[in-house]
Scaffold this active site. Structure first.
Site, PDB file in Angstrom:
ATOM      1  N   LYS A  40      -6.580   1.044  -1.567  1.00  0.00           N
ATOM      2  CA  LYS A  40      -7.208   2.381  -1.621  1.00  0.00           C
ATOM      3  C   LYS A  40      -7.650   2.683  -3.047  1.00  0.00           C
ATOM      4  CE  LYS A  40      -3.803   4.769   0.123  1.00  0.00           C
ATOM      5  NZ  LYS A  40      -2.897   5.735   0.713  1.00  0.00           N
ATOM      6  N   GLN A  68       3.355   8.056  -0.118  1.00  0.00           N
ATOM      7  CA  GLN A  68       3.418   6.887   0.776  1.00  0.00           C
ATOM      8  C   GLN A  68       4.639   6.977   1.687  1.00  0.00           C
ATOM      9  OE1 GLN A  68       1.120   4.487   1.041  1.00  0.00           O
ATOM     10  NE2 GLN A  68      -0.003   5.663  -0.492  1.00  0.00           N
ATOM     11  N   ASP A 112      -3.969  13.574   2.647  1.00  0.00           N
ATOM     12  CA  ASP A 112      -3.643  12.838   3.881  1.00  0.00           C
ATOM     13  C   ASP A 112      -3.474  13.789   5.070  1.00  0.00           C
ATOM     14  OD1 ASP A 112      -3.698  10.165   3.122  1.00  0.00           O
ATOM     15  OD2 ASP A 112      -1.659  10.211   2.325  1.00  0.00           O
TER      16      ASP A 112
END
Ligand code: NAP
Length: 298
Positions: free
Chosen positions: A50, A94, A119
């Protein structure tokens, strides 16, 4: 029209449009922080991918903050300092977290300011999505809907079956389909007669994380098949949750295991970061990209 949906091409068009928009703004590069805890090798690889993509395609500064181990309080302080730092536009945490922090995942996530939640995973973001307020929408669902729009799929009244009920894929994706006036069914590991349920759908989204589980018996003639799963098979080849070669002939549109949903997910992260900074103005960038891509995929 090619029935293999080209997420790589569509993502490149969106990156081009975003770059043009950001150049016009002339501001400093947008900044993202990617927090990870523990040793999740797969997660680390994805995070690096990413970072490289966002730096290369839209010139963002992506800072990885990795902790081999960190206490709950220190992680929350870290998140709060990012929330209060005006130079930082977005933050990603994450998942999974380390074993010690796993039980507090929701509480930790919810310290992220929803305005920086690129996200779309906080309870505020999910709640706002459900009630139709402005929010940053999870990248994979947003990428899937964008791809369907580029391929000219009229979602109104379509029967959609999503095999996944996670907070990052199935639940937000259902909301986005509902917003487009589709009729949705969510399936999961306890669903009975899964192949039968799927074979009634106009659109099947496979995201059960089971290698090539969806074969042609799950798909009715002319259905659209979206494959979210990513696996390496015994020969080292990337495959999805869908048996691509078996399903291809029956489908009217289908995403391949590589170059389908994956690149859309990452470019939606670029879009969400720009949206975090510039708000609804960025929606027109996406609309423009969709119109351009529509011509190119014909
Ligand atoms: P997850 O949390 O493990 O969710 C898997 C879902 O599939 C759950 O809802 C589970 O049901 C359901 N499921 C599992 N086995 C099933 C079965 N035999 N029949 C029917 N349903 C079944 O995973 P996730 O984080 O949502 O991600 C899903 C997949 O997408 C993973 O393969 C992930 O790597 C991939 N992914 C890809 C991208 C991309 O950009 N390509 C992005 C995100 C995720 P229960 O709820 O009952 O357990």
């Amino acid at each position: 029209m090619e029935k293999r949906m080209n997420g790589t091409l569509v993502s490149e068009i969106l990156y081009d449009e975003l770059r043009a928009f950001l150049e016009l703004k002339g501001d400093k590069p947008l900044q993202l922080v990617d927090i990870s805890v523990g040793n999740d090798f797969g997660g680390e690889m994805y995070a690096n991918m990413k970072k490289k993509k966002l730096e290369k395609m839209v010139g963002y500064l992506v800072e990885s903050r990795h902790f081999d181990s960190i206490s709950y309080d220190d992680l929350v302080s870290e998140i709060e300092s990012i929330n209060n730092d005006n130079k930082i536009n977005g933050v990603m945490l994450q998942l999974p977290l380390s074993k010690e922090l796993n039980d507090h995942e929701r509480k930790i996530l919810d310290h992220i300011d929803w305005r920086k939640d690129v996200d779309g995973l906080t309870t505020s973001s999910i709640g706002r999505l459900v009630v139709g307020e402005v929010s940053l929408e999870p990248c994979t669902p947003k990428g899937i809907i964008t791809l369907l729009k580029v391929y000219g799929v009229d979602l109104v009244g379509k029967n959609v079956v999503i095999v996944n009920r996670s907070n990052i894929v199935g639940k937000p994706l259902e909301q986005l389909f509902l917003r487009e006036n589709a009729t949705t069914t969510i399936c999961h590991s306890k669903t009975k007669n899964l192949s039968e349920v799927c074979s009634c759908a106009d659109i099947v989204v496979a995201a059960m994380n089971k290698q090539e589980m969806v074969d042609s018996s799950y798909v009715k003639d002319g259905a659209i098949v979206i494959d979210v799963g990513v696996h390496k098979n015994s020969e080292g080849k990337t495959v999805g949750d869908v048996k691509f070669d078996d399903v291809y002939d029956k489908s009217s549109l289908i995403t391949p295991p590589t170059g389908g949903v994956g690149p859309m997910t990452i470019c939606m992260l670029a879009y969400n970061t720009a949206k975090a900074k510039y708000g609804n103005e960025v929606d027109t960038v996406l609309e423009k990209a969709i119109e351009k891509a529509k011509v190119l995929v014909k």
